[in-house]
Write an enzyme that holds these catalytic residues in place. Structure first.
Site, mmCIF file in Angstrom:
data_model
loop_
_atom_site.group_PDB
_atom_site.id
_atom_site.type_symbol
_atom_site.label_atom_id
_atom_site.label_comp_id
_atom_site.label_asym_id
_atom_site.label_seq_id
_atom_site.Cartn_x
_atom_site.Cartn_y
_atom_site.Cartn_z
ATOM 1 N N HIS A 113 -1.514 -16.779 -5.390
ATOM 2 C CA HIS A 113 -2.967 -16.695 -5.563
ATOM 3 C C HIS A 113 -3.525 -17.853 -6.396
ATOM 4 O O HIS A 113 -4.694 -17.838 -6.763
ATOM 5 C CB HIS A 113 -3.352 -15.352 -6.200
ATOM 6 C CG HIS A 113 -3.094 -14.197 -5.292
ATOM 7 N ND1 HIS A 113 -3.767 -14.042 -4.108
ATOM 8 C CD2 HIS A 113 -2.217 -13.165 -5.376
ATOM 9 C CE1 HIS A 113 -3.319 -12.945 -3.496
ATOM 10 N NE2 HIS A 113 -2.378 -12.401 -4.227
ATOM 11 N N ASP A 154 -16.220 -21.412 -10.800
ATOM 12 C CA ASP A 154 -15.676 -21.878 -9.533
ATOM 13 C C ASP A 154 -15.932 -20.792 -8.495
ATOM 14 O O ASP A 154 -16.459 -19.718 -8.792
ATOM 15 C CB ASP A 154 -14.226 -22.325 -9.647
ATOM 16 C CG ASP A 154 -13.227 -21.208 -9.793
ATOM 17 O OD1 ASP A 154 -13.234 -20.272 -8.979
ATOM 18 O OD2 ASP A 154 -12.421 -21.283 -10.735
ATOM 19 N N TYR A 198 -5.833 -10.833 -10.931
ATOM 20 C CA TYR A 198 -4.593 -10.178 -10.516
ATOM 21 C C TYR A 198 -3.866 -9.518 -11.669
ATOM 22 O O TYR A 198 -3.098 -8.585 -11.467
ATOM 23 C CB TYR A 198 -3.696 -11.140 -9.721
ATOM 24 C CG TYR A 198 -4.089 -11.077 -8.270
ATOM 25 C CD1 TYR A 198 -3.639 -10.044 -7.458
ATOM 26 C CD2 TYR A 198 -4.965 -11.997 -7.717
ATOM 27 C CE1 TYR A 198 -4.038 -9.927 -6.141
ATOM 28 C CE2 TYR A 198 -5.380 -11.900 -6.402
ATOM 29 C CZ TYR A 198 -4.903 -10.858 -5.609
ATOM 30 O OH TYR A 198 -5.315 -10.740 -4.312
ATOM 31 N N ARG A 247 -12.977 -14.093 0.390
ATOM 32 C CA ARG A 247 -12.442 -12.846 0.917
ATOM 33 C C ARG A 247 -13.518 -11.781 0.860
ATOM 34 O O ARG A 247 -14.285 -11.714 -0.100
ATOM 35 C CB ARG A 247 -11.263 -12.397 0.039
ATOM 36 C CG ARG A 247 -10.651 -11.117 0.511
ATOM 37 C CD ARG A 247 -9.557 -10.612 -0.419
ATOM 38 N NE ARG A 247 -8.856 -9.529 0.262
ATOM 39 C CZ ARG A 247 -7.844 -8.833 -0.248
ATOM 40 N NH1 ARG A 247 -7.392 -9.128 -1.439
ATOM 41 N NH2 ARG A 247 -7.276 -7.869 0.433
ATOM 42 N N GLU A 266 -45.227 -14.661 -19.766
ATOM 43 C CA GLU A 266 -45.530 -16.004 -19.265
ATOM 44 C C GLU A 266 -45.545 -17.042 -20.375
ATOM 45 O O GLU A 266 -46.495 -17.797 -20.534
ATOM 46 C CB GLU A 266 -46.840 -15.997 -18.468
ATOM 47 C CG GLU A 266 -46.760 -15.046 -17.281
ATOM 48 C CD GLU A 266 -47.706 -15.401 -16.151
ATOM 49 O OE1 GLU A 266 -48.462 -16.363 -16.293
ATOM 50 O OE2 GLU A 266 -47.650 -14.716 -15.104
ATOM 51 N N HIS A 278 -13.727 -26.668 -7.568
ATOM 52 C CA HIS A 278 -13.607 -26.363 -9.001
ATOM 53 C C HIS A 278 -14.258 -27.441 -9.852
ATOM 54 O O HIS A 278 -14.478 -28.558 -9.397
ATOM 55 C CB HIS A 278 -12.121 -26.224 -9.363
ATOM 56 C CG HIS A 278 -11.446 -25.110 -8.632
ATOM 57 N ND1 HIS A 278 -10.966 -25.268 -7.347
ATOM 58 C CD2 HIS A 278 -11.216 -23.822 -8.985
ATOM 59 C CE1 HIS A 278 -10.446 -24.107 -6.940
ATOM 60 N NE2 HIS A 278 -10.589 -23.218 -7.905
ATOM 61 N N ASN A 328 0.816 -1.208 0.000
ATOM 62 C CA ASN A 328 0.000 0.000 0.000
ATOM 63 C C ASN A 328 0.854 1.265 0.000
ATOM 64 O O ASN A 328 0.458 2.294 -0.521
ATOM 65 C CB ASN A 328 -0.930 0.036 1.224
ATOM 66 C CG ASN A 328 -1.954 -1.084 1.190
ATOM 67 O OD1 ASN A 328 -1.730 -2.141 1.762
ATOM 68 N ND2 ASN A 328 -3.054 -0.861 0.489
#
Lengths: 734, 734
Positions: B412, B432, B256, B437, B665, B463, B140
């Protein structure tokens, strides 16, 4: 007296019943305008294109009129539905283009039905008390005839007298008779036709419309006044008197109001075209226009609120296109209807009404649909409780809170007295389950309501209200529930900082009086408006009281210890409703008198802080137990449970908070500001409830429990000062 | 040899490192154009308005530079993030308006940080191996410096030499040193800085950008060539060599890659502005442009596909706005990038690149983003397997099938060799779980990956691939998995009627060779394209083989009897992954050699018909067991299980079918057309698999298991005829 005279005048007006052809959804003059204006009104052009595409697709395939065999969702069922859509498209296409192939198609298909119909007994699928002949239930047969009448009206002048005579003799008259009287072996249709019920609206509309199309004033008369012709024992006009409250609320709730409004508006349109002297849209103070307006208000983000049996439907349902188009045609001063048509529906009817809507949208006349806080009374005379809807005064906040305190709502009603729902930020936040049904999916109990609708979705435990002794309201007894209704005690939408509503229910749980006050409070120290929920149960005997809150989203945290089912999960109990719940987790709070549960829905957080004691039990549960056929969706509930209490009051602060932006990965205010909630006073006469927030802020809700007198002054001494107010409710924000 | 020379030339070009100010994201010439064109380019005006609003909001509040205390999502963490966004906004606002208040704000905030920074030890939240000082992790801090460099570049000429000297001395140089070398007590940052990893990209970009802003060519050199300056042991250029495959695939996967691409593109933009002679966007054959293009392809409906750890992110993430804007600025011939910017992003960077995008969108130059079937090779040299994506050739069909056969994907990565995913009709159909997190939600393990990420989300059982003996691939051993990769055997996207891809994995399950062939077949007798899935496990020993399919939507029906957990539910087992699954239902099929499961997702139906025997066990399960903190979302899996088999081949037909229109419908084709699937031949050399559909239709998949030789001819005799084909695969549609 006045009314009887009025009806008598109506009767005189009935001859002749037909204003020429077309005269149901289209008029001769309307068709001329539409033809002349081709290419000038884009939305209407799109509608014509769509209709012609449907008609052309029909022409490209052979006529298929199969022997009836399947239930809802099955092949023959869907084929017969497609057939009426095809006939309507072709009928309109003929009017708009003058291309005879379209008219011929309708005539030929009608001939095929005229061959089939006399050969039919009752439908082989036996599931309905009122089986149809083409369809498994008569209701679908009424819908079929409503549509087919429109098509027949369009091609009437094209067909030869001999062709007309044949289809009228072998198809339309027998079918109208069947809808009114049933046939040998089952005469139940006669009761349904004359009943005050939406199935009767379909039946009367079907009979009335085919009557108009055929020029048969006797059929029209029975449609309007019932089979005995008196107007006192059935018929469309009596339905208008009985089926809506004076506020335009339909007792089954918004989802079925959507369905019920369709034949009402369609038949009213036909009446207006054929018998304009009846002023049908002004009947009972313009009840049909009110009904459409109320229905639009009972929605969130264009989706109907989940009252009673309800699936995911909204403004984009085709019945709403009919309702909104026809209502606008009847009253072009209501420009908000154009907004609904433009923003949510995206198509208009290929009819006079649709043309008016498209034209006026193109002229830029639409005005934004505005939502307002309101109480919609239930019951024919408006004296059977009602639904209260609190809306955010700032439309940008886009939130709504509902409190349902109505009568049962006929066969689609739920045991949900005083249930609460909360909609915010574009989503349902606290909702009830709605209906357990997979409409038109034959593999799921043929598309009907599944048994879990009765054993779970209708039960009190499936709603955000008080459950006493784990029993549904009225013990789940329909006949008993039908005898009673809750009452709205007061509603106050007059303040800038707060709005409040309260309701009472004294019959649903024997020996227990329930009262709920809901306040929607804008406090300057909170990010979003706050909801205070005060749910009182008063009883002389000990009971178990459960306070379930069906939350949408993901559990984030609680501020008390809990255990979670890890390797084995059991049901929450054996009681109705409870046996469908997996008990995920349970806990108690011995450290504080307030227990807080936070969840996330979309990009916002919601924290429910409830006054509890160390004996209170908090439970998390999930639907799916005792559901052998995977009929239930997975939904989640948080429940506060109190045992062996005489009277008990659940008091909660529901705080909406948090900024959660995944795009830029920024978040703020993700934990509740509420530091505690408690009752400063709670007597049969008065309740004073305090909620405290970070920074020393307080919100106090003062309620007079016994009287809604707006001028009555109240004074309550508590250990934290004396509170004085006038009227049934006050909110203090410090 | 050529490369070393190239690097040597680079080094000479380094002095001076700065091209004046501004020269990072903005250039002097760019600013002049933007000022001159105010009011002429709507999307860019909106971007400026947004930036100025941010800057004005900053000015309206006091400077707050708190003592670091909280982890991700906590107050001080978010405040320090907001501060760099504020500085960037104010820096740009100063450049665009010349209003000194904006520049003063940046200078003052930098001064506040220069006061704070020297007083800071490591951050008090101890969770990272590389703790930061302002933030809990150094990562960070790098991100902070990347942004702050942009702001400093903007106000450089405004600040006095004394002001600059102070912030450079007390803030920027120590921070750059910290990012490169850590500090007393933890020198891990030095390893990270020189590593081939996306955290290093942030660190090198931060150091390089502040170097450019300060005119410090030594810092720029270390950013480009690593702290030892050789270019062989770290640095941005080596990252460009190593972190993307030749196809622009980033080994951690799309989610990522989205994050990694950000500093790559931002720093490359700065390099391009300051050292255009390096031709950074052409480096390694234009690897950065390829990386952006590949990333855009690895998405469905603008959301990145779930490979490895992945949350819900897409083209609208701010890093993609940077990537797409800068990539377009670097190569304005790629007009599809404008489509992404216009349709998904809705805002542009307030920079030279953003201006170019907005201008060219306004000129109508955008071209629709086109998706194509492709294999994206993994590994620096493209020899470590890859991801195959099959796209519908008709874009209106909008479906995608993926087969993942890559290397592990660093920290990861998931244990998901040969996993399949299917996207259709705007939704995930077979997916999957992604990552366990709750990003930035402090109450959920401080916003980090929860423990269930390792114990569930990463496991093979989570998976759509083969699980052998209930164990994850490589036994869930990271180091072992990192040594290996799967292989794409062949991919054939050349036929109009079918596309196919196959991959093999021989290391993940000791003693078991896995091979999967996936064909996407357009058969005229089916409503939508069909997927045939052939998953072979070959072994000399007996194993348990599980074939889990994580389906999205609601279970509709199966064609075999099953039992469902009614009052008690247990976990599916004790094995990793399995212990998080509630066993909802289980069944066997003794009546047929094909077992079919149908579910609904959105308004479409999906039917998976798998070849089974009476011994096969079919299971339905749901996540949530052994999840004490409610960290897992509720997701559902259907699993076919085979016990005590040496080799086994799972063969399935996945049929997409059904029209389900709730608005009108209408429904049609809600049941599967598949009448059976079976293997006509299944040897180590060849597999011939047959799927039969209503109306006597057949689809035959012929696969050569041992060779992908495109010219090799194969001939297989079966009880139902002889099949001959050339190359690794053929599909027959009758």
């Amino acid at each position: 007296m006045k009314k009887i005279l009025f009806i008598a005048l109506f009767s005189l007006a009935l001859l002749p019943a037909s204003a020429g052809h077309p005269s149901l959804m289209l008029t001769h003059g309307g068709v001329e305008t539409m033809r002349a204006d081709r290419g000038k009104v884009p939305a209407f052009d799109a509608s014509i294109t769509r209709t012609l595409a449907g008609a052309d697709a029909a022409l490209a395939a052979p006529i298929v009129v199969p022997q009836p065999r399947d239930g809802g969702g099955g092949y023959t069922h869907e084929r017969h539905k497609l057939n009426y859509y095809e006939m309507v498209d072709c009928g309109i296409a003929w009017q708009l283009t003058g291309d005879e192939r379209y008219a011929r198609r309708v005539a030929d298909m009608l001939a095929a039905y005229a061959d089939l119909y006399p050969t039919l007994g009752f439908h082989p699928v036996v599931l309905s008390k009122t089986p149809g002949r083409i369809f498994w239930q008569t209701l679908n047969e009424s819908v079929w005839l409503v549509h087919t009448s429109m098509a027949y009206d369009c091609v009437y002048d094209f067909m030869t007298p001999a062709e007309r005579e044949r289809v009228e003799r072998d198809l339309f008259r027998p079918m109208a008779d069947f809808l009114m009287n049933g046939m040998e072996g089952n005469r139940e249709n006669n009761k349904v036709f004359n009943r005050m019920h939406n199935h009767a609206t379909w039946a009367t509309s079907a009979v009335g419309m085919i009557g108009m199309a055929m020029g048969d004033s006797e059929l029209v008369r029975m449609a309007l006044y019932g089979t005995d012709g008196t107007g006192r024992n059935g018929g469309f006009l009596q339905q208008l008197d009985c089926l809506f409250s004076p506020d335009g609320y339909f007792t089954e709730g918004a989802y079925y109001q959507r369905y019920a409004i369709w034949p009402f508006m369609v038949f009213a349109q036909c009446i207006d075209h054929n018998m304009p002297e009846l002023g049908i849209f002004d009947y009972r103070g313009g009840i049909l226009k009110k009904a459409v307006s109320t229905l639009l208000q009972l929605a969130y983000e264009g989706r109907f609120m989940r009252f009673n049996d309800a699936l995911e439907k909204g403004y984009d349902a085709q019945e709403l296109v009919y309702a909104v188009n026809i209502a606008y045609h009847a009253d072009p001063s209501n420009k908000q209807l154009l907004d609904v048509a433009a923003r949510y529906q995206g198509w208009v009817l290929p009819s006079d009404a649709g043309y008016a809507v498209a034209r006026d949208i193109a002229r830029g006349e639409a005005q934004p649909l505005r939502f307002r806080s309101a109480v919609y009374r239930d019951g024919r005379n408006g004296d059977e409780g009602g639904v209260a809807v609190i809306r955010s005064t700032d439309p940008a906040l886009n939130s709504a809170v509902t409190l349902k305190a109505t009568s049962h709502g006929l066969s689609h009603g739920h045991y949900d007295k005083l249930t609460l729902a909360y909609y915010d930020n574009g989503s349902e936040v606290l909702a009830d389950y709605g209906a357990a049904r997979w409409l038109n999916i034959e593999a799921k109990y043929k598309g009907h309501y599944t048994r879990e609708n009765r054993t779970f979705a209708m039960t009190t435990a499936a709603h955000n209200t008080l459950v006493v002794d784990e029993r549904s309201h009225f013990g789940g007894d329909y006949a008993e529930s039908m005898k009673h209704h809750s009452d709205i005690l007061f509603a106050d939408f007059s303040h800038a900082e707060w709005q409040a509503v309260a309701a009472r229910e004294t019959n649903a749980c024997p020996g227990v009086a329930m009262q709920r006050t809901v306040a929607y409070v804008t406090a300057p120290f909170l990010q979003y408006p706050l909801i205070l929920d005060l749910l009182r149960a008063e009883s002389a005997d000990e009971h178990r009281y459960d306070y379930p809150m069906w939350y949408c989203g993901q559990m984030v945290s609680v501020d008390f210890p809990y255990e979670k089912a890890l390797g084995t999960m059991e049901t929450l109990g054996d009681a109705e409703g409870y046996r469908h719940l997996w008990k995920q987790a349970w806990g108690r709070n011995e450290r504080s008198g307030t227990s807080c549960f936070t969840w996330i829905r979309g990009d916002r957080f919601y924290s429910l802080s409830t006054a509890t004691t160390p004996e209170s039990e908090m439970v998390f549960a999930q639907t799916g137990a005792n559901d052998p056929d995977f009929n239930l969706r997975t939904e989640t509930v948080y429940m506060v449970r109190e045992r062996a209490k005489r009277s008990h009051t659940f008091f909660s602060s529901l705080e909406t908070h948090g900024t959660y932006d995944l795009q830029v990965e920024q978040s703020d205010n993700l934990t509740s500001s509420c530091e505690g909630v408690r009752l400063l006073c709670d007597t049969p006469d008065h309740t004073v409830a305090l909620a405290e927030y970070k920074g020393g802020h307080r919100v106090v809700l003062c309620v007079a429990n016994r009287t809604a007198d707006a001028d009555k002054r109240h004074k309550v001494k508590t250990s934290e000062g004396t509170f004085e107010w006038t009227g049934p409710c006050d909110v203090r924000i410090d």
